[in-house]
Scaffold this motif. Sequence first.
Motif, short mmCIF file in Angstrom:
data_model
loop_
_atom_site.label_atom_id
_atom_site.label_comp_id
_atom_site.label_asym_id
_atom_site.label_seq_id
_atom_site.Cartn_x
_atom_site.Cartn_y
_atom_site.Cartn_z
N GLN A 175 92.73 83.48 15.91
CA GLN A 175 92.15 82.16 15.61
C GLN A 175 92.43 81.26 16.80
OE1 GLN A 175 91.53 80.05 12.29
NE2 GLN A 175 91.12 78.63 13.96
N ILE A 176 91.40 80.60 17.26
CA ILE A 176 91.57 79.73 18.40
C ILE A 176 92.46 78.55 18.00
CG2 ILE A 176 89.72 78.01 18.22
CD1 ILE A 176 90.01 80.27 21.20
N GLN A 177 93.33 78.16 18.91
CA GLN A 177 94.23 77.04 18.58
C GLN A 177 94.32 76.05 19.72
OE1 GLN A 177 98.10 77.06 17.18
NE2 GLN A 177 97.54 77.71 15.13
N LEU A 178 94.33 74.79 19.35
CA LEU A 178 94.64 73.72 20.31
C LEU A 178 95.61 72.78 19.62
CD1 LEU A 178 91.27 74.27 20.59
CD2 LEU A 178 91.59 72.64 22.42
N ALA A 179 96.71 73.34 19.18
CA ALA A 179 97.60 72.58 18.31
C ALA A 179 98.35 71.49 19.07
CB ALA A 179 98.60 73.52 17.62
N VAL A 216 83.97 76.67 15.67
CA VAL A 216 85.16 75.87 15.41
C VAL A 216 85.38 74.90 16.58
CG1 VAL A 216 87.63 75.94 14.96
CG2 VAL A 216 86.15 77.78 14.10
N VAL A 219 83.15 71.91 16.39
CA VAL A 219 83.59 70.88 15.44
C VAL A 219 84.74 70.08 16.04
CG1 VAL A 219 84.57 70.45 13.15
CG2 VAL A 219 82.88 72.26 13.44
N ASN A 223 84.79 66.06 16.93
CA ASN A 223 85.79 65.15 16.39
C ASN A 223 86.46 64.34 17.50
OD1 ASN A 223 86.68 65.17 13.38
ND2 ASN A 223 85.91 67.22 13.82
N GLY B 66 85.47 64.42 9.56
CA GLY B 66 84.89 65.05 10.75
C GLY B 66 85.14 66.55 10.76
N PHE B 67 86.20 67.00 10.07
CA PHE B 67 86.49 68.43 10.01
C PHE B 67 85.43 69.17 9.20
CE2 PHE B 67 91.37 68.60 10.82
CZ PHE B 67 91.20 67.80 11.93
N ALA B 69 82.23 68.88 9.65
CA ALA B 69 80.96 68.73 10.35
C ALA B 69 80.07 69.96 10.26
CB ALA B 69 81.21 68.38 11.81
N ASP B 70 80.65 71.15 10.27
CA ASP B 70 79.85 72.37 10.23
C ASP B 70 80.12 73.10 8.92
OD1 ASP B 70 78.71 74.84 10.50
OD2 ASP B 70 79.42 75.18 12.55
N GLU B 72 79.59 75.92 7.98
CA GLU B 72 80.05 77.31 8.09
C GLU B 72 81.46 77.42 8.64
OE1 GLU B 72 77.45 80.28 9.70
OE2 GLU B 72 75.71 79.23 8.91
N VAL B 73 82.04 76.28 9.01
CA VAL B 73 83.43 76.29 9.48
C VAL B 73 84.26 75.51 8.47
CG1 VAL B 73 84.99 75.58 11.31
CG2 VAL B 73 82.69 76.40 11.88
N THR B 77 90.11 75.76 8.70
CA THR B 77 90.08 76.46 9.99
C THR B 77 90.22 75.45 11.13
OG1 THR B 77 88.51 77.96 8.98
CG2 THR B 77 88.76 78.09 11.36
N VAL B 78 89.48 74.34 11.00
CA VAL B 78 89.58 73.31 12.03
C VAL B 78 91.02 72.79 12.07
CG1 VAL B 78 88.70 71.10 12.81
CG2 VAL B 78 87.17 72.69 11.63
N ALA B 80 93.71 74.37 11.20
CA ALA B 80 94.59 75.37 11.79
C ALA B 80 94.45 75.36 13.31
CB ALA B 80 94.25 76.75 11.23
N THR B 81 93.24 75.19 13.79
CA THR B 81 93.01 75.15 15.23
C THR B 81 93.79 74.01 15.89
OG1 THR B 81 90.82 76.05 14.93
CG2 THR B 81 91.22 74.87 16.98
N LEU B 82 93.85 72.92 15.18
CA LEU B 82 94.53 71.76 15.74
C LEU B 82 95.99 71.70 15.33
CD1 LEU B 82 91.71 69.17 15.27
CD2 LEU B 82 92.35 70.43 17.32
N GLY B 83 96.44 72.75 14.64
CA GLY B 83 97.84 72.78 14.23
C GLY B 83 98.17 71.71 13.20
#
Lengths: 235, 547
Positions: A175-179, A216, A219, A223, B66-67, B69-70, B72-73, B77-78, B80-83
Motif C-alpha cells: 500500500q502506498i504511504q505518505l504518512a 489513491v 485522491v 486533498n 476530501g478522502f 473524492a474517488d 473506488e478508493v 485507504t487514503v 492509511a496512505t497518509l498514516g
Amino acid sequence: MHRSTTRRQYGDEAMTDTLADGDSPDLDSCVRIGSIVSSNSHLDYVAEVYKERDCDRPPELHEREFGQPVFIKKTVDGTEHAVMGVIYDTQLVDPDQGRTGPRLAQDDQAQFTPGYIEERTTLAGVALLGTAEIAEDGTIQEPTHQMPRWTLEVEDTVFHCPDQVTVSFHTVDDQIQLAYMDRLLDIAGDLGSEVIVALIDRLRGMLPEDDPNQRVLDVVEQNVQWQAREQRGMV
Amino acid sequence: MTDRSDVVGTVAGPGDDPNEFVFVTPSDKSIKTGEFITYTVSVEGEPRSVFARVTNRELIRGLPEGFLADPEVGPETVAATLGVPTDDTELYRLTATVIGYYDTNMTTFANPRQLPDPGTPLSIAPHQQLETVLPNLGCETDSTDVTTLDGVAHIGWLLNRPAEATNLHIPIEEFASTHLAILASTGSGKSYTASVLIEEMMRPSSRASLLVFDPHGEYDTLAEMQGEEAFQGADGYEPSIEYYDPERLRVRISELEIGDVMAILDNPSNRMQERLSTAWRAMQRQESRTWGIDELIAEMERIYGDDDASVGALEWRLRRSIERNDLFHPEENVPLDEIVDPGQCTVLQMDTLDQWDQQLITTVLLRRMYRERLDDVRDRDSDIEHPIFALFEEGHRFAPASGEAPSLGIMRTITSEGRKFGFGLGIISQRPSKIDQDVLSQCGTQISMQIKNPNDQDAIKNSVEAAGEDVLRELPGLTPGQAVVSGDAMNTPALIQVRQRRTPHGAGSRPVIEEWREAYDERQREPTQSESADFAEGDSTGVQSLD
Ligand SMILES: Nc1ncnc2c1ncn2[C@@H]1O[C@H](COP(=O)(O)OP(=O)(O)O)[C@@H](O)[C@H]1O
Ligand SMILES: [Mg+2]
C-alpha cells in the motif's frame, strides 16, 4: 578547509549513474548531491550542493531539483540505515554581496539559517521523511515514515535517491504511504503542498499505470491541492 | 459517585430548546437517535435517575470528506496512505431531550426543570428500568419485573436495542378503555400488530371480550390460539375464537333508526320523508319488535289512505332497498350473547358484504351493544355485563371524515363516552386523514407505523398530542413491524419492533407468481377442446375442462 578535504575524500570513490543503471540500485554508488552544513530543527536540514571542485561527479541540475528524494546513510547499532529526505527548497548564496555573511531567512519563520559561507554556493533544504534499513544487497527494507530519531551531522553526505528506493520507501504492505505528510507540510511551509505534489508526481511516474495505488495518489493530491488553495484564500 | 464503566458520553452543554442538552460520545459508543439515556440529579436531596431521549446525532470529528473524492478508493485507504489512524477518530455530538425522572408517587415522569451540568456522565438507561417507566403501568418503584404483572400486553421491544432486550408491556386496561388507533400505510403491519394485541388480551391473565369487524378476512388464523398451551389457564381456561360469517349477519328491521332508513332509501322527497318518519315512529311505539316492511306499509296506508302517491312510491323503495336485501330481516338479528363473552374473540367476517351493508350492520350492532353497556352500568337488566373492546379494520369506512356513514354518530358517541361504560374501540386505518377528527382524537393510545403520505402524517400530528415531533419524524422511515407507541398507555412515546405472532399471520399478500405458475401448469395438464376432438376418447375430457 576541513570541510573541503572531507569532500575530496568522498570524491575519490567511483561513481555510477544509478538511474541509467536500471534494475538493482546500489546505494553506495548513488550520485552525491551535497553535504549537510546546518539544520533548522530536528527534521529540517541545509545541505550545500557539490560543485565541480568538490567531487568527481557533481549532481546535474535535474538530479537536485525541487522535490528530489534524497537519503543520508547512518550506521546505528551496527546496522546501516538510510535516513530518507526530500529537497523542499533551494537558495543561492553570494557572500560578496552581503559582506558580513547573510542570514538567509527573511523573518522568524526561519528555514535557512546556515552559518558563515565563504564562496558562491547553492544551498538545498532537506526535510527528513523517515528511515529504512539498508540490506546486504544494497536494497532498503522495513521502511518507516515515523519521525527519525537520529540527528545528522555536519558534513554528512546527501545522496540522490534512485526511483526504486523511492518506491520501496513509499510502499508498506503493498500500500502506498505518505504518512510523513503533515510533518512535511509543516516543515516546508509555503511550498509544502508543492513538494508533496512533486513527490506524488514522481511516484505516479514510477508505478505501473494500472496500479490501484495510482487512484489513491490522485485522491491524496486533490486533498493537498485543495487544502493549499483554501489556506491561500483562493476558495 | 458514578461508575464510569457504563458511561457512554459526557454532557457538553444546553441545547436550543429549554429541555434539550448536547453531549459528546466517541465512535465506539454507538448511540442511535431514539435511544434512552440517563443521568443522576439530586431532587430535594434525593438522587434521581433522569431519562432523556436522543434526538439528533452529528459527526464533529472524522475523516475529511476530501478522502471520499474517488468512489473506488475507500477513505480508509487514503487514511492509511497518509498514516492517519482510522480507529477512534470519530467524535459525535448528540442532542437529547429530557423526559424526566420517574416520580413514584405520581407513577409518571416529572420534569426536574434543570438541565444536566456540562461534564455530567451519561449512561444507557438499563432495560428493566425502561420496561418499568416507559409504559403507563403505575409501578411504585422505578425498576419492577413487569412480566409478573397482570393485564399487560407484551407488544414488542425497543427498536434501538437488540431483539427482546428491552421489552414493552403496555397496560391493556388503558388502551381498551380509552380507545386505540393503529395507523399505517397498507402492508406496514397494522393487522399483524392488532393480532398481537388480540393474542395478549386473550391470554389467561386477561380473558378479554373482543369483537373484530373484519372486512377483509384477515383474522382467520386467530383460531389457532385454541389448543395452544401458551393460551391455556391453570383453571382450564382457553380462549374461544368465534367466526361469524356474512350469512349470519342480520339486521332486524325494527332496530333501524329513521335516519338509517332515510340513508338507505335513495333520496326520498320531503313528503315521503315526513310520511315515513310518522309511520316509523308509530311502529317503534308498538309492543312488537318483529315487524317487517308489510306491517310498515300497512301502517302508512292506515294513516295516509291506501291511494296516497307518496306511500306508493315509498313502498316501491322500501321493498327494493330493504326487503330484497338479505341483510335485513323482520325477526332475525345477531344475538349479542353469541358474540360477546369474556374469553371470547368474535370475528365478524364482512368480506362479502358491500361497504354500505358493512356500515349498517356495524351501526346497528354498536348501538345495541352501547345500550346494553349503558344499562349494565346503570344497574338495569343487560345482555352485556362486562366491558367490551371492538376492533375495526378500515376504520375510516365506519367513522369517515366526510361524515357519510350511518355509523359515524355511534362511533363518536362511543369514543367520547365509552370509557364510562366499559366500551372501547380500536380503529385501524391506512388513511388517518380520512377518519373523523373527533373519533381519532379520542383514541387515547396510538400505534403509528410507516406512513409516507403527508396528509396522513398531518392527521396523526393533529390528533395525537402525545407523540412529539421527534418521534413523528420517524414515521416515513419505518419498515413493516416497526411502530411508535404513544398516548395513554405510555408515559412517553417509544419506537418499537412489534413482536412476532404466536399464531400464523393470515393477511399476507397472495403469492401471485406461484399462483400463476400453478394455474399455468394446471392448464397444461388439461387437454384442450380441439385436441379432444382429434382423439377418440374426446367426449369426456371436453366436459372436464368446463369446470
Ligand atoms: N411485527 C412483525 N413481525 C414480523 N413480520 C411482520 C410484523 N408486522 C408486519 N409483518 C409483515 O408485514 C406484512 C404486512 O403486515 P399486515 O399487518 O398484513 O399489514 P397491514 O395490515 O398494515 O396492511 C405481514 O404479512 C408480515 O409478513
Ligand atoms: Mg391489514
